[in-house]
Design a protein around this motif. Structure first.
Motif, mmCIF file in Angstrom:
data_model
loop_
_atom_site.group_PDB
_atom_site.id
_atom_site.type_symbol
_atom_site.label_atom_id
_atom_site.label_comp_id
_atom_site.label_asym_id
_atom_site.label_seq_id
_atom_site.Cartn_x
_atom_site.Cartn_y
_atom_site.Cartn_z
ATOM 1 N N PRO A 27 0.890 -1.261 0.035
ATOM 2 C CA PRO A 27 0.026 -0.027 0.008
ATOM 3 C C PRO A 27 0.856 1.151 0.014
ATOM 4 N N TYR A 28 0.157 2.297 -0.676
ATOM 5 C CA TYR A 28 0.623 3.815 -0.343
ATOM 6 C C TYR A 28 -0.392 4.658 -0.546
ATOM 7 N N VAL A 29 -0.075 5.864 -0.231
ATOM 8 C CA VAL A 29 -1.348 6.812 -0.051
ATOM 9 C C VAL A 29 -0.849 7.963 -0.869
ATOM 10 N N ILE A 30 -2.065 8.627 -1.539
ATOM 11 C CA ILE A 30 -2.050 9.787 -2.353
ATOM 12 C C ILE A 30 -2.814 10.898 -1.627
ATOM 13 N N LEU A 31 -2.022 11.749 -1.218
ATOM 14 C CA LEU A 31 -2.602 12.510 -0.306
ATOM 15 C C LEU A 31 -2.961 14.194 -1.098
ATOM 16 N N ALA A 32 -4.197 14.760 -1.056
ATOM 17 C CA ALA A 32 -4.667 15.758 -1.927
ATOM 18 C C ALA A 32 -5.449 16.534 -1.291
ATOM 19 N N TYR A 33 -5.056 17.879 -1.578
ATOM 20 C CA TYR A 33 -5.563 19.009 -1.041
ATOM 21 C C TYR A 33 -5.817 20.163 -2.076
ATOM 22 N N LYS A 34 -6.981 20.300 -2.723
ATOM 23 C CA LYS A 34 -7.271 20.996 -4.034
ATOM 24 C C LYS A 34 -6.273 20.605 -5.023
ATOM 25 N N ALA A 35 -5.519 21.355 -5.732
ATOM 26 C CA ALA A 35 -4.799 20.793 -6.888
ATOM 27 C C ALA A 35 -3.288 20.166 -6.246
ATOM 28 N N GLU A 37 -0.925 17.649 -4.749
ATOM 29 C CA GLU A 37 -0.925 16.206 -4.547
ATOM 30 C C GLU A 37 0.466 15.863 -4.015
ATOM 31 N N HIS A 38 0.327 14.796 -2.920
ATOM 32 C CA HIS A 38 1.704 14.123 -2.373
ATOM 33 C C HIS A 38 1.577 12.761 -2.402
ATOM 34 N N LYS A 39 2.603 11.857 -2.493
ATOM 35 C CA LYS A 39 2.412 10.581 -2.663
ATOM 36 C C LYS A 39 3.227 9.967 -1.450
ATOM 37 N N SER A 40 2.891 8.995 -0.729
ATOM 38 C CA SER A 40 3.832 8.486 0.282
ATOM 39 C C SER A 40 4.777 7.273 -0.333
ATOM 40 N N THR A 41 5.549 6.834 0.449
ATOM 41 C CA THR A 41 6.291 5.737 -0.037
ATOM 42 C C THR A 41 5.652 4.402 -0.076
#
Length: 148
Positions: A27-35, A37-41
């Motif tokens: 698993p990994y996570v895509i974090l989004a706030y408005k436009a 985005e960050h992606k975890s390892t």
């Protein structure tokens, strides 16, 4: 309208749907706030209870009031699969300044499929910065810089 920095500490998840047949999910996570985005390892082989302990920063400059966390499963042979998402309302954070580690439900197709734990901090932008326009309008250096 809040302005400042949103800090998200992605702690971990538990109870994620482990749909892999012969191995654990990655698993990994895509974090989004408005436009933004960050992606975890990718937590290779972590299965349904991964731990990240990663920190992400977002710039807050408007009235967007939610953070979306999309939990994904890395797939080496096909497109990555969605394990679900959590939508975190931020209004309380903007008022309080920080929220301790809290678990949020992960939902897919309106069904519960695990939890994700994050801690949130909002640091408001300070209004004490230098403002050249304000200084000029108060009779500053322009009026006093004439030839002598």
């Amino acid at each position: 309208m809040p302005r400042g920095t949103l800090e998200v500490v992605l702690v971990g998840a538990k109870g994620l749907d482990d749909s892999e047949f012969l191995s654990n999910i990655d698993p990994y996570v895509i974090l989004a706030y408005k436009a933004q985005e960050h992606k975890s390892t990718v937590q290779e082989g972590a299965g349904s209870n991964p731990q990240w302990n990663e920190t992400f920063l977002f710039t807050v400059s408007d009235s967007a009031s939610e953070l979306t966390l999309r939990i994904m499963e890395k797939d080496n042979y096909n497109n990555d699969d969605s394990l679900g998402e959590a939508i975190i309302p931020l209004d309380a954070l903007f008022e309080e300044g920080s929220l301790p580690e809290t678990s949020y439900n992960v939902v897919k197709d309106e069904e519960y499929c695990g939890e994700i734990k994050v801690a949130l901090t909002f640091t408001a932008e300070r209004n004490g910065g230098y403002n050249a326009e304000e200084e000029e309008s108060c009779g500053g250096w322009r009026e006093s810089s004439g030839d002598y």
